[in-house]
Structure formats: C-alpha cells, structure tokens
Design a protein around this motif. Sequence first.
Motif, PDB file in Angstrom:
ATOM      1  N   GLY B 152      38.040  51.376  38.218  1.00 51.66           N
ATOM      2  CA  GLY B 152      37.550  52.683  38.645  1.00 51.66           C
ATOM      3  C   GLY B 152      37.990  52.984  40.069  1.00 51.66           C
ATOM      4  O   GLY B 152      38.424  54.097  40.382  1.00 51.66           O
ATOM      5  N   THR B 153      37.895  51.978  40.934  1.00 47.82           N
ATOM      6  CA  THR B 153      38.281  52.177  42.331  1.00 47.82           C
ATOM      7  C   THR B 153      39.748  52.587  42.439  1.00 47.82           C
ATOM      8  O   THR B 153      40.088  53.529  43.153  1.00 47.82           O
ATOM      9  CB  THR B 153      38.046  50.875  43.123  1.00 47.82           C
ATOM     10  OG1 THR B 153      36.685  50.493  42.957  1.00 47.82           O
ATOM     11  CG2 THR B 153      38.338  51.068  44.587  1.00 47.82           C
ATOM     12  N   LEU B 154      40.620  51.874  41.702  1.00 53.00           N
ATOM     13  CA  LEU B 154      42.050  52.181  41.792  1.00 53.00           C
ATOM     14  C   LEU B 154      42.335  53.602  41.325  1.00 53.00           C
ATOM     15  O   LEU B 154      43.128  54.316  41.942  1.00 53.00           O
ATOM     16  CB  LEU B 154      42.850  51.197  40.941  1.00 53.00           C
ATOM     17  CG  LEU B 154      43.050  49.826  41.553  1.00 53.00           C
ATOM     18  CD1 LEU B 154      43.812  48.950  40.595  1.00 53.00           C
ATOM     19  CD2 LEU B 154      43.804  49.955  42.864  1.00 53.00           C
ATOM     20  N   ILE B 324      47.173  53.963  34.993  1.00 50.60           N
ATOM     21  CA  ILE B 324      47.607  52.968  34.009  1.00 50.60           C
ATOM     22  C   ILE B 324      47.280  51.562  34.516  1.00 50.60           C
ATOM     23  O   ILE B 324      46.758  50.720  33.779  1.00 50.60           O
ATOM     24  CB  ILE B 324      49.113  53.124  33.713  1.00 50.60           C
ATOM     25  CG1 ILE B 324      49.346  54.463  33.006  1.00 50.60           C
ATOM     26  CG2 ILE B 324      49.616  51.975  32.858  1.00 50.60           C
ATOM     27  CD1 ILE B 324      50.787  54.798  32.765  1.00 50.60           C
ATOM     28  N   LEU B 325      47.539  51.335  35.804  1.00 51.42           N
ATOM     29  CA  LEU B 325      47.218  50.033  36.388  1.00 51.42           C
ATOM     30  C   LEU B 325      45.718  49.759  36.284  1.00 51.42           C
ATOM     31  O   LEU B 325      45.289  48.665  35.891  1.00 51.42           O
ATOM     32  CB  LEU B 325      47.657  50.020  37.856  1.00 51.42           C
ATOM     33  CG  LEU B 325      47.415  48.728  38.624  1.00 51.42           C
ATOM     34  CD1 LEU B 325      48.261  47.616  38.037  1.00 51.42           C
ATOM     35  CD2 LEU B 325      47.742  48.916  40.099  1.00 51.42           C
ATOM     36  N   ALA B 328      44.783  48.867  32.850  1.00 54.57           N
ATOM     37  CA  ALA B 328      45.163  47.490  32.523  1.00 54.57           C
ATOM     38  C   ALA B 328      44.131  46.509  33.075  1.00 54.57           C
ATOM     39  O   ALA B 328      43.756  45.537  32.401  1.00 54.57           O
ATOM     40  CB  ALA B 328      46.545  47.184  33.087  1.00 54.57           C
ATOM     41  N   ILE B 329      43.657  46.761  34.293  1.00 57.29           N
ATOM     42  CA  ILE B 329      42.690  45.841  34.892  1.00 57.29           C
ATOM     43  C   ILE B 329      41.371  45.882  34.129  1.00 57.29           C
ATOM     44  O   ILE B 329      40.774  44.845  33.835  1.00 57.29           O
ATOM     45  CB  ILE B 329      42.499  46.191  36.386  1.00 57.29           C
ATOM     46  CG1 ILE B 329      43.765  45.788  37.132  1.00 57.29           C
ATOM     47  CG2 ILE B 329      41.292  45.475  36.958  1.00 57.29           C
ATOM     48  CD1 ILE B 329      43.768  46.170  38.569  1.00 57.29           C
ATOM     49  N   ALA B 330      40.933  47.109  33.766  1.00 56.86           N
ATOM     50  CA  ALA B 330      39.706  47.202  32.971  1.00 56.86           C
ATOM     51  C   ALA B 330      39.898  46.513  31.629  1.00 56.86           C
ATOM     52  O   ALA B 330      38.997  45.828  31.137  1.00 56.86           O
ATOM     53  CB  ALA B 330      39.308  48.662  32.780  1.00 56.86           C
ATOM     54  N   GLY B 331      41.091  46.686  31.048  1.00 58.82           N
ATOM     55  CA  GLY B 331      41.366  46.032  29.769  1.00 58.82           C
ATOM     56  C   GLY B 331      41.256  44.521  29.885  1.00 58.82           C
ATOM     57  O   GLY B 331      40.658  43.858  29.034  1.00 58.82           O
ATOM     58  N   LEU B 332      41.801  43.988  30.980  1.00 66.07           N
ATOM     59  CA  LEU B 332      41.709  42.545  31.214  1.00 66.07           C
ATOM     60  C   LEU B 332      40.240  42.126  31.294  1.00 66.07           C
ATOM     61  O   LEU B 332      39.843  41.081  30.772  1.00 66.07           O
ATOM     62  CB  LEU B 332      42.443  42.195  32.511  1.00 66.07           C
ATOM     63  CG  LEU B 332      42.556  40.719  32.875  1.00 66.07           C
ATOM     64  CD1 LEU B 332      43.266  39.958  31.776  1.00 66.07           C
ATOM     65  CD2 LEU B 332      43.287  40.546  34.191  1.00 66.07           C
ATOM     66  N   GLY B 333      39.443  42.963  31.951  1.00 64.97           N
ATOM     67  CA  GLY B 333      38.014  42.685  32.004  1.00 64.97           C
ATOM     68  C   GLY B 333      37.398  42.671  30.612  1.00 64.97           C
ATOM     69  O   GLY B 333      36.434  41.948  30.354  1.00 64.97           O
TER      70      GLY B 333
END
Lengths: 405, 431
Positions: B152-154, B324-325, B328-333
């Motif tokens: 969310g921050t990004l 998109i980045l 991806a990070i949320a997806g990793l979470g």
Amino acid sequence: MSATAVTEAPQQPQTPSRAKQVLREILESSTLVVIMAVVASLIIGAILIVIADEDVRTASAYFFSRPGDTLSAMWDAIWGAYTAMFQGAIYNTRADTFAAAIKPFTQTLTMATPLIFAGLGLGIGFRAGLFNIGAQGQIIIGATLGGWVGFAWDLPGFTHLLVAVIGCALGGAIWGFIPGFLKARTGAHEVIVTIMLNYVALNLLSYLLSLEAFQREGQNNPISPTVAENAQYPLLLGSQFPLHWGFVLAIACAFGVWWLMERSTLGFEFRAVGANPRAARTAGMSVAKGTILVMVIAGALAGLAGSAQVLGTEKNLTLDIAGSIGFDAITVALLGRSRPLGTVLAAILFGGLKASGPSLQVLAGLPVDIVFVIQATIVLFIAAPPLVRSIFRLPAPAHEKEVAA
Amino acid sequence: MSATTVDTATPDAAASGDVLKTKSWKGPIGLGVVALISLLIFGFGTPSGSDTTFVVATSSDFVHLPTLTLPSKIAAIVLSVIALALAGYSAYLANQYRKPGLWLPIVYGMAVMGALLSWAGAGRDNTSIQITGLLTSSLFLAVPLIFGALAGTLCERSGIVNIAIEGQLLAGAFFAALMASMVGNAYVGLIAAPLAGALVGAVLAIFATKYWVNQIVVGVVLNMLVIGLTSFFFSTVMSDNPDLNRSLGLAALPIPLLSSIPIIGPVLFDQNLLVYTMYVVVIVFQIMLFKSRWGLRVRAVGEHPKAADTVGIKVNRTRVRNTILGGAIAGLGGAFFTVASGLAFGKEMTAGKGYIALAAMILGRWSPRGALAAALLFGFADALRVQLGIIGSDIPSQFLAMFPYLATIFAVAGLVGHSRPPAAEGIPYKK
C-alpha cells in the motif's frame, strides 16, 4: 466523483441524414455501453465455465484428433449454465404451474430488495462526493437493532413492525453518522473510516450474539431468536412466493430518493457539495452539514436493507446477516449510475444473479462464486467505457464523457 | 474524489500547514487517558494476593532464563504508573514544542501490555503467560500485514490508492498453493505468489492510469473479482483434482547462534524464508523510498505530479511500475496464508487481512518503518487474542479483534498523531 454526472450524448451540429444520426446516437449512447459490458462479462463467465467443466477437459485431451467434441462439450457447458441461471432467476420452464414457473422471478425481486435500499443510500453518497464503503457495517448494525426490537420486544399488531423498521433505519443511521461526523469535523477520510467500521460492526454483532439476551434458547451457535410474527414484513403475493412488503417499501424509497435528489433544496445542496465543495461553501451551503446528513441518510437506507434481511428474508440474526450485500450494493449503485431508477434496475439484475446461485449449483454443478466474477467484471467494464468501446469497436462519442464511478 | 482533497475548515487542519510550530496536546492526552484506564482497570481491578507467572524461556536457549512470578496487583500498578509517567513526559515535551523519540511509544506500549497481561494472568495457577510464544506468533501473524502495508505504501506514495491489497493477498495465496502443489515444492509458491499479486496490481494500474477510473472503485471491485475467481477455481478445478491444492509448508530455518539468544532468538531468527525476506524487503524499501533517487521521484509523483512531469519524470509510467511492484509485494505476503503456514488454499482465507494491512499503512504514516511497527502492533493484538483465549480471560475476544480498526479510526481522525496521505493520492494524472 465528477463522474456520476452522465449526460445525454451531445447533438452533432451537422447531420448528414436522419437514419445515420440515429444510428450514431445509439452507438454512442451509454446505455449501449452498459449492455455491451454485461455481454462482455457473460463471455468472461463462459470462459470460466468452460475451464471448470470436466467434460471439456476430457475432450480437450484429444482436441487435435476430434476438435468437434471439445467444441460441443464447451457449448453444452455454457448453454447448461446460462439456462440454469435463467431458470433460477426469471422463469422456470420446467415447472408445471404458472405460479411455480414465475416463482424464481419473485425470488429475484426478494434478493434485489436489500440491494435497492443499500444501493440508493450509496448512490446519494456518490453524488455528494462521498465514498461510503460502509454499507456492510450499517446493514449489520441496522439489522441488529431492528432485529433485537423484533424478537425481544412485544408490541401489538402493526406497530411492532413499524418500530422494528424504524429501529433498523436508526441503527444504520447511527453507523453512518460516525464517518460523516468524523469527516466533517476532522477530515478523516470516509473510505478508511467506513471500512474499519464494517469490521467493528461485525465484531460487535459477534459479541452481542454471544450474550444471553441475543442467544436463541437451546442453541450454542451464534443465532438469535426468531423475529416475532408481528414484526415481520407480510408476504406480498401470498405464502407460495417469498416476496415481502419490504420490496414495496424499497420502491417507495426509490421515489423518495428521486424526489430528494432532483426536487428538494436539500438534494440540490448534496449535489452541489459533491460537484464542487468550494463553490458550494462560497454559495453559503454548509459542507459539514451536507456531509453528515448524506451519511446519515445513506446509513438509514442501508439499515433498511438490514430490515429486509432480518425482518423479511432471514427472520433472525446471524453473523452472516449482511452476506455480501454491502459490497454488492456498491456495484449496484455504480451500475445504476447512482440514479434511483438505474439503481432499482441494477439491483434487480444483481438480485437475479444472486437468485440464480442455487439453481446453478444444482442444475449445472457450478459454484455460486461465478456470480461474483460476472458482477465484478460488469462493474469494471462499466467504469471504463473506452475499454468496452475498443473491445466492440464502437465509435467514441464526439465529446468523451468522463465516467469514473 | 475531488471532494476528499478539500480540507474541512477546522482550525486544526488550517494550522497544520503553517510554518509556525504548534503545541499538540492530542498525543499526551491520549496516552494519559489510556494509562489512567490501565491503572484503574488493570492496576486496581486485579485482586490482591494473586500472582502472575510469565514464562520467557524456550528449550533451545543458551542461557536458561528463570520463570518470572510476580504479585499481579503490584506489577500492574507499577507498570501503569510507568505508563502514566511517560504520558506526563510527553506532555512536558509537547509544551517545549518537542516530539518524543520512537522509544517512548514502544516503552509505553510494553508497560500497558504488561499491566494488561498481569491482570489477565492473575490468580491462574495452572496457566502462565508465554512471553516468547506470544511474541513469536505476533511476528508471524504480522507478516501478511507488513507485506500488505508495504505494498500500500509503495502504491500510495506514487499516488495510486490501493484498496485491492486484500485481493492481491488472496491471489498470492491462491497461486502460491496452486504452483507449489503442481511442482511439489513449497518454495515455488514464493515465486508464484508475487506474480499473481503483480497481475492484480497491473489491472489496478491500467484502470487507474489509462481509463481514469476511480481507484477506490477499481480496488473494491478487484477484491470482489479475486474472491470470486479464487473461490470458483477452488470449488471446481481444485476440488476435482486435490493434487492441485496440497498443504506444503516452508521449513523454519534457524540461523545458527542468533537463534539461541533468549527471547530474541526464537522470535526473530527461527523463522522461515518468507519472514527473513520480509526483514530484507522492509529495510530495502525504507532506504530506497527516502534515500534514493528512485524514492525521491516516486514521492514527487505522489505529491505533485505536475511538477514531477515538468522535470521529466514519467508520471503514469512511475505509477504503473509502482503499483505492479506493490501488487507483487502484497502477493508475496499472500504466500503467508498457504505455503508459509503449511496450509492448503481455502475460500476467502485472507479474511479481511488486506484491510488491516491498509490500516497499518495509515497508522504507519505511509512509510515502511511505520508500517512495520503498526503491523507488529496489530499482530500482537491478534496473538494476544489467541493467548487470552487459551488462559480464559474475561475480555471478550471480539473487542481485541476490533482493536486494529478502532486504532485506525482514531488515527485518521487525528486523535493519535496526524496522518496525512500523499497529496495527489487517488487523482488521475491527465496531461
């Protein structure tokens, strides 16, 4: 939120021929975009149906030797699913009597009732520039208060229903007041506050259902006693149909909201605040008052959606009382362009999708979740008319209208 | 969303933009009220003469710390008084136009929590408060929140509102389980999960920057869409082929030496790869966002896109990349829910964690470091709920479950510090 103002396609000054002009207007109209968005979503639904179908997968194993098998299996799967949906939501062609055949449609209207209420409330918010994601919480609190009046109080005759319905509206209004007040006084973003309040409401209900006062006797599950007969919405078309008077109240509310937004001074202020808060303030309107009132009215309408659930369809309180209505209502309001008539029609469409769930499960063996997918893609497409136009090669209107929400 | 950027004419909102420093009393007052409540309920509410047992040791430590048994009432009162004193100190600082360091809220929080625990554990001779276990599960439960809040921050730092964190987590969880089961290796899930999240992020980015659709609408609808899609495939394809949805888990990888330090070791250094990745990701983005050229550009795009565009930064390209980045990070979470927990995929298994992550992002004031702290706090509340359930406390678990949401409402209402989102958030950039 400038977006909600969708106007008619502007007239072209130079018009070659009448027929061409009519055709052009049809192709440019936003109604066609809505229809095409539904078509595109049904196509996406069809793709999912095909992927999930066992026969298609078996047949596709030998696709290159006999492609016809795969294609016919695909067709069977799609046809089966969509006829099942039609039979579950509109008209059951396999029924013996007309009453039984038309019963699915009354089920659709029953499912649409809470969506109409909540969608109307959200629509007012959208037009006033407020993004109320909190219908879910408002429905829960409304249903809790009204449901509690329904099963814990004992009032004579019609007054019980009246008081219970008012209780529902009041509960929702309180839950709508909080974000409205916080927004007006501190500038707290209503999206964040309403999302958080949804979860607070759910946990509050979960706590209340663990108390003795809300517990059904002899039950360990979180379920309340049944609402008293007096406090239930009477059935509209007799005992063979599920449709109750909540639907009539919902339609009445739609008229009320139309009058409020289009004919009253208050509604004009709401719209002015939504269109341009600075201008509204300069013109002497109170933005803070408008914000709070809009949220209270939206909350009350969402609370009435709770009444359709707790006093109409479910007749008792459970943790699942609001289902996914709060979120579905957002899509309803968006699809209906926040207008009362559009909201009613959109609610009936999505009510039909919901109503078709069980028959989809039984006749086509497909999970209900496909309905969510279709619903979500419809709204995504509607929100982006240029996307729909480019998929179906429709001409762009002379002046690209801003349609955001 | 033009309405949201208009400040409501409260004196407070007007003053916060001034150059003049103002005395902010909200923080100290808030701290003081909570400390007083703690003193009244936990301090004086604990029956005297009872003891609370705290267990800190685990079997693998080098030094075996003794079990700590304290008289409940005295401990709770002392801790509450410490909290009260800290509130007083922050009031003193506020009077001097100074702000307390990060240590103050941390020590304060520990004092109040300690008071709560000694109250909850009072007079329960058979059960003890497992400090290490509590902290370990706090960290573990915070993992998806940290990834989500970071995502969310990004996005929001570049001006895109990401309500779709929930959907990205769920897509990540689903795809991680699917791919890991197909290949038969849980680590494949860690590669698959970000791809699914990035896909959801890409859809959000396209709708937000190309079609100028309201970002909150897209976010809400994407959440619905992902719930619908994953539940659909779960009930059809996955239930027809159980091999596609197996419970594979990442093994814990204890770091030699570090993992045997008492308390800190088992909590921080005896976790699986996803948790270690989380440490790296948080540190990298904290530095990147605030110290690198890339970070400066991202923040410029989020605060004043026109100015950024004038100096040649591609506004929409930056936003698309960041979204998109972030996806991806949320997806990793999302991989937390399936492969990192050793579970198979289940319908709607993220259960609103994406919205709590959103809350953590706001409470953390749109910075990775803050997001980490807020997510740990929420994780702790969750772990505490479980622990209190085990020892059978009087606090209804629902109220602890409400805590993150209430904290966020207080935060956005300006009662706990002032949270200000990036200025251009949610506004499409049109040339």
